[in-house]
Design a protein around this motif. Structure first.
Motif, PDB file in Angstrom:
ATOM      1  N   GLU A 425       0.848  -1.435   0.044  1.00  0.00           N
ATOM      2  CA  GLU A 425      -0.120   0.011  -0.349  1.00  0.00           C
ATOM      3  C   GLU A 425       1.162   1.440   0.186  1.00  0.00           C
ATOM      4  OE1 GLU A 425      -3.474   1.957   2.060  1.00  0.00           O
ATOM      5  OE2 GLU A 425      -2.938   0.824   3.365  1.00  0.00           O
ATOM      6  N   LEU A 426       0.564   2.301  -0.962  1.00  0.00           N
ATOM      7  CA  LEU A 426       1.309   3.526  -0.977  1.00  0.00           C
ATOM      8  C   LEU A 426       0.263   4.600  -0.295  1.00  0.00           C
ATOM      9  CD1 LEU A 426       2.280   3.477  -4.509  1.00  0.00           C
ATOM     10  CD2 LEU A 426       3.380   1.947  -3.350  1.00  0.00           C
ATOM     11  N   GLU A 427       1.548   5.389   0.172  1.00  0.00           N
ATOM     12  CA  GLU A 427       1.033   6.501   1.263  1.00  0.00           C
ATOM     13  C   GLU A 427       1.251   8.389   0.591  1.00  0.00           C
ATOM     14  OE1 GLU A 427       1.489   7.106   5.285  1.00  0.00           O
ATOM     15  OE2 GLU A 427       2.999   6.035   4.935  1.00  0.00           O
ATOM     16  N   GLU A 428       0.451   8.867   0.428  1.00  0.00           N
ATOM     17  CA  GLU A 428       1.208  10.258   0.553  1.00  0.00           C
ATOM     18  C   GLU A 428       2.098  11.029   1.402  1.00  0.00           C
ATOM     19  OE1 GLU A 428      -1.426  13.330  -1.929  1.00  0.00           O
ATOM     20  OE2 GLU A 428      -1.482  14.235  -0.138  1.00  0.00           O
ATOM     21  N   VAL A 429       3.202  11.433   0.967  1.00  0.00           N
ATOM     22  CA  VAL A 429       3.750  11.866   2.548  1.00  0.00           C
ATOM     23  C   VAL A 429       4.096  13.679   2.118  1.00  0.00           C
ATOM     24  CG1 VAL A 429       4.731   9.935   3.152  1.00  0.00           C
ATOM     25  CG2 VAL A 429       6.284  11.491   1.480  1.00  0.00           C
ATOM     26  N   VAL A 430       4.638  14.450   3.100  1.00  0.00           N
ATOM     27  CA  VAL A 430       4.285  15.895   2.938  1.00  0.00           C
ATOM     28  C   VAL A 430       5.763  16.146   3.817  1.00  0.00           C
ATOM     29  CG1 VAL A 430       3.843  18.167   3.497  1.00  0.00           C
ATOM     30  CG2 VAL A 430       2.347  16.479   2.420  1.00  0.00           C
ATOM     31  N   LEU A 431       6.731  16.283   3.473  1.00  0.00           N
ATOM     32  CA  LEU A 431       8.316  16.167   3.825  1.00  0.00           C
ATOM     33  C   LEU A 431       8.906  18.087   3.869  1.00  0.00           C
ATOM     34  CD1 LEU A 431      10.244  13.522   1.586  1.00  0.00           C
ATOM     35  CD2 LEU A 431       9.008  13.198   3.645  1.00  0.00           C
ATOM     36  N   PHE A 432       9.356  18.241   4.695  1.00  0.00           N
ATOM     37  CA  PHE A 432       9.939  19.744   5.096  1.00  0.00           C
ATOM     38  C   PHE A 432      11.241  19.726   5.273  1.00  0.00           C
ATOM     39  CE2 PHE A 432       5.015  20.080   7.312  1.00  0.00           C
ATOM     40  CZ  PHE A 432       4.632  20.885   6.352  1.00  0.00           C
ATOM     41  N   ALA A 433      11.808  18.719   5.447  1.00  0.00           N
ATOM     42  CA  ALA A 433      13.200  18.564   5.638  1.00  0.00           C
ATOM     43  C   ALA A 433      13.777  17.684   5.222  1.00  0.00           C
ATOM     44  CB  ALA A 433      13.811  18.882   7.388  1.00  0.00           C
ATOM     45  N   LYS A 434      15.306  17.443   5.239  1.00  0.00           N
ATOM     46  CA  LYS A 434      15.810  16.037   4.933  1.00  0.00           C
ATOM     47  C   LYS A 434      16.514  15.728   6.446  1.00  0.00           C
ATOM     48  CE  LYS A 434      19.933  19.420   3.431  1.00  0.00           C
ATOM     49  NZ  LYS A 434      21.218  19.101   4.130  1.00  0.00           N
ATOM     50  N   TYR A 435      17.381  16.177   7.471  1.00  0.00           N
ATOM     51  CA  TYR A 435      17.830  16.343   8.752  1.00  0.00           C
ATOM     52  C   TYR A 435      17.118  16.693  10.267  1.00  0.00           C
ATOM     53  CZ  TYR A 435      21.563  15.741  11.665  1.00  0.00           C
ATOM     54  OH  TYR A 435      23.020  15.609  12.586  1.00  0.00           O
ATOM     55  N   HIS A 436      16.817  15.783  11.061  1.00  0.00           N
ATOM     56  CA  HIS A 436      15.703  16.382  11.934  1.00  0.00           C
ATOM     57  C   HIS A 436      16.397  17.536  12.714  1.00  0.00           C
ATOM     58  CE1 HIS A 436      18.831  13.866  14.898  1.00  0.00           C
ATOM     59  NE2 HIS A 436      19.171  13.376  13.634  1.00  0.00           N
ATOM     60  N   ILE A 437      15.462  18.408  12.916  1.00  0.00           N
ATOM     61  CA  ILE A 437      15.316  20.058  12.900  1.00  0.00           C
ATOM     62  C   ILE A 437      15.347  19.496  14.838  1.00  0.00           C
ATOM     63  CG2 ILE A 437      14.515  21.965  13.083  1.00  0.00           C
ATOM     64  CD1 ILE A 437      15.154  20.651  10.291  1.00  0.00           C
ATOM     65  N   LEU A 438      15.380  18.844  15.740  1.00  0.00           N
ATOM     66  CA  LEU A 438      15.141  18.945  16.792  1.00  0.00           C
ATOM     67  C   LEU A 438      16.652  18.925  16.780  1.00  0.00           C
ATOM     68  CD1 LEU A 438      12.050  17.027  17.864  1.00  0.00           C
ATOM     69  CD2 LEU A 438      11.702  19.005  17.406  1.00  0.00           C
ATOM     70  N   ARG A 439      17.367  18.417  16.535  1.00  0.00           N
ATOM     71  CA  ARG A 439      18.487  17.651  17.022  1.00  0.00           C
ATOM     72  C   ARG A 439      19.568  18.848  16.461  1.00  0.00           C
ATOM     73  NH1 ARG A 439      23.682  15.155  15.891  1.00  0.00           N
ATOM     74  NH2 ARG A 439      23.951  14.651  17.380  1.00  0.00           N
ATOM     75  N   ASP A 440      18.909  19.850  15.503  1.00  0.00           N
ATOM     76  CA  ASP A 440      20.361  20.590  15.971  1.00  0.00           C
ATOM     77  C   ASP A 440      19.998  22.007  17.181  1.00  0.00           C
ATOM     78  OD1 ASP A 440      18.049  22.133  14.677  1.00  0.00           O
ATOM     79  OD2 ASP A 440      18.700  22.355  12.866  1.00  0.00           O
ATOM     80  N   SER A 441      18.461  21.843  17.050  1.00  0.00           N
ATOM     81  CA  SER A 441      18.621  22.798  19.054  1.00  0.00           C
ATOM     82  C   SER A 441      18.199  23.659  18.346  1.00  0.00           C
ATOM     83  CB  SER A 441      20.314  22.289  19.599  1.00  0.00           C
ATOM     84  OG  SER A 441      20.755  23.461  18.873  1.00  0.00           O
TER      85      SER A 441
END
Length: 645
Positions: A425-441
């Protein structure tokens, strides 16, 4: 300030021949061939020093350092990082232009056993014993801990130096009052005094420098500049010179990052571990460490004989297991989450015989790096002391290369491996970043910030237009206000401990406006390092990749004098960031994992988000930016959000 006595004087532009003539330590010659006999004979009537000398001799055979003209020239890097107003990238580029790119193959490797003298080793032994025996906390330091974390004359591959006496003379007076206190028998409390002092001095942290050999005592303690490695080394030299047991704990790969990391540890009077990440002034218990700690190793001077024995007959070892100078301390940092995991051998792509080493890998971008090992027994593969939550793969070694031998799997605190299995099964995804923003502080620092309006230039009685309660997860964030009032002055004020980090702010008079209000830029003057690159004016320069980084943790703000009152119906803002959000105009490609990385197609971003409608549910994903940057990270798509591992 005294200069540390060194075999390799701290002169950057003297011809290399002068350096070789000024070496204090002799090179390899006939009288050095009997180093062990001479050193042990010197301490034949001092049993404890004899044992300490034997400890160094038994373990120094694999240690070496580098020499080379280019290395001497590149030492100017640390002084420049400490004193120059240029960015680390600008400094590095300038040095490259002068001396060409740093090339390790141009250096000469010299082994300690062939070059160090009896006098050099005796100097370090005698000074180490002096501070161990004279400091009030020394009575609570075992001989074994003394040998590993005070006695060693080196940390890694730095050039040998006579560093103890100078650092002792410089820093020991700082402990005069402490030695009179009731807790002077605890080395961790002594370390707190030193760390507090160091954090009040000038220092320069960066990750943007070439991969050089370790800088050594003179450079690290003089300039306190460089990566986490140089700052941690600085603390080690100073603490060991004072008789404080101190060393380095590290992760080959951070559990949810693309690189390794290291920091300092200390041992208290009960041999309990504490940690510190200079220039953070706090010394804490290891369970308080918040970074994902999948596998943590403690650097030792001695070779881990258990690992050496178990792998002695095994071939195809990765480099860090050739000379295993570490112990596994993952359980110390994960007292509640640490677990073991057992996997059936049918998860492997290819058969592995009983008795063969099998390796555990964490991801770095779309590649996989070995962080642990075990010996396959029967039809089971068991890894011990797994910390935190991480995504792994299993590897074997062929022709001295890592060969991936399993699909990625997730391990949480329950010790159960959960494999990523892409669904039909396929789904639609919306992406805002290529790296986790929470980790860059940086984005995190906007939480608690507030947008305000006022009609006094000093904002004596401001109205709240919007309070940031959630961490921004995209580049462009829009909020609507319901304030009926008009304001001449508007601003963003940073929250607690935020350094007022924000990249861009726009105030609008109507919900459908596309052009923000203009005005005179106002705010609190000053920025980190006072270099003018990150002052309050950057908030209104129409560039989402420049930002305000206030010189103080609290009290910073940036705003506009609109010259006359306006109603504010919409605010658009961008958090301070490291350019890991989706960037308009850049080329991206999304992959999912099924035996290998499979492309789901490329896109040119037309906004701060990407839409893919053909993504298999349950898949492990990876988004590559082909236009710029290096920070990219594996992730899942859960509840309509990216979840980075």
């Amino acid at each position: 300030m005294k200069t540390i006595k060194t075999n390799y004087p701290y002169l950057f532009f003297v011809p290399f021949l002068v350096f070789t003539l000024s070496l204090i330590l002799p090179g390899c010659n006939k009288k050095d061939t009997n180093l062990e006999y001479q050193l042990l004979n010197r301490y034949k009537n001092e049993p404890l020093k004899y044992k300490a000398a034997k400890f160094l001799l038994d373990n120094m055979g694999m240690y070496y350092y580098y020499e080379g003209e280019q290395l001497e020239k590149y030492k100017i890097l640390y002084e420049s990082l400490a004193l120059s107003k240029q960015t680390p990238v600008e400094i590095t580029d300038s040095i490259k232009k002068m001396y060409e790119a740093f090339n390790p193959s141009d250096l000469y490797k010299k082994y300690d056993k062939n070059t160090l003298s009896v006098d050099f080793l005796s100097y370090h032994i005698d000074w180490a014993f002096k501070v161990w025996q004279e400091q009030p906390w020394g009575k609570n330091i075992s001989f074994d801990d003394f040998c590993e974390y005070i006695l060693p004359y080196r940390i890694g591959d730095e050039q040998p130096e006579y560093w103890r006496e100078c650092l002792y003379d410089q820093y020991n007076p700082l402990l005069d009052e402490f030695r009179k206190s009731t807790h002077s028998d605890d080395p961790v409390e002594a370390a707190r005094v030193i760390i507090k002092y160091l954090c009040a001095q000038n220092f320069s942290f960066t990750t943007q420098i070439p991969a050089l050999p370790r800088a050594g005592a003179t450079l690290t303690t003089t300039w306190k500049a460089g990566t986490c490695r140089e700052l941690a080394d600085c603390v080690v030299y100073i603490c060991r010179a004072l008789g404080i047991p101190c060393g380095i704990d590290q992760m080959i790969m951070v559990g949810n990052g693309n690189s390794g990391h290291l920091w300092n540890f200390f041992l208290d009077k009960k041999q309990q571990t504490y940690y510190c990440e200079f220039p953070d002034p706090e010394i804490r218990l290891p369970e308080e460490y918040k970074i994902m700690k999948c596998k943590v190793q403690r650097n030792t001077f001695s070779i881990n004989r258990e690992i050496e024995k178990e792998l002695r007959s095994k071939k195809q070892k990765p480099l860090f297991l050739e000379y295993p100078t570490f112990i596994d301390v993952t359980a110390i940092y994960n007292p509640e989450e640490c677990c073991s995991v057992s996997l059936p051998d049918n998860v492997l792509y290819n058969e592995v015989k009983t008795g063969t080493p099998v390796y555990l890998c964490l991801s770095s971008r779309d590649q996989w790096v070995i962080v642990d090992w075990t010996i396959k027994k029967g039809k089971t593969i068991r890894f011990k002391d797994m910390g935190g939550t991480g995504v792994y793969r299993i590897a074997t070694r062929t022709n001295n290369r890592n060969v991936m031998n399993s699909d990625p799997f997730l391990i949480a605190g329950d010790g159960v491996a959960k494999f990523f299995e892409p669904e039909e099964e396929l789904e639609e995804v919306v992406l805002f970043a290529k790296y986790h923003i929470l980790r860059d502080s940086l984005s995190i620092r906007m939480r608690g910030g507030v947008f305000e309006g006022a009609n006094e230039p000093g904002f004596q009685s401001p109205d709240t237009l919007h309070l940031v309660t959630e961490i921004p997860i995209r580049l462009t964030n829009t909020v609507y206000t319901n304030s009926p009032s008009s304001y001449r002055y508007v601003r963003y004020k940073g929250g607690t401990n935020s350094f007022c980090n924000v990249a861009e702010v726009g105030f609008f008079t109507a919900m459908d406006d596309s052009i923000p209000l203009k005005g005179k830029i106002i705010g609190t003057p000053g920025s980190k390092n006072n270099n003018g690159r990150n002052d309050y004016t950057k908030v209104f320069d129409n560039d989402p990749y420049t930002s305000f980084d206030y010189k103080e943790r609290d009290g910073g703000w940036s705003g506009l004098d609109l010259t006359k009152p306006h109603t504010i119906k919409k605010i658009v803002y961008t958090p301070r960031n490291r350019d890991n959000f989706i960037r308009k105009g850049d080329k991206y490609e999304l992959f999912y994992f099924k035996n290998n990385w499979v492309s789901l197609g490329t896109q040119i971003a037309v906004s701060d988000s990407l839409l893919y409608s053909n993504v298999p549910k349950g898949a492990l994903l990876y988004l590559r930016n082909w236009t710029r940057g290096n920070d990219e990270r594996i992730f899942s798509y859960i509840d309509s959000k990216q979840f980075f591992w």
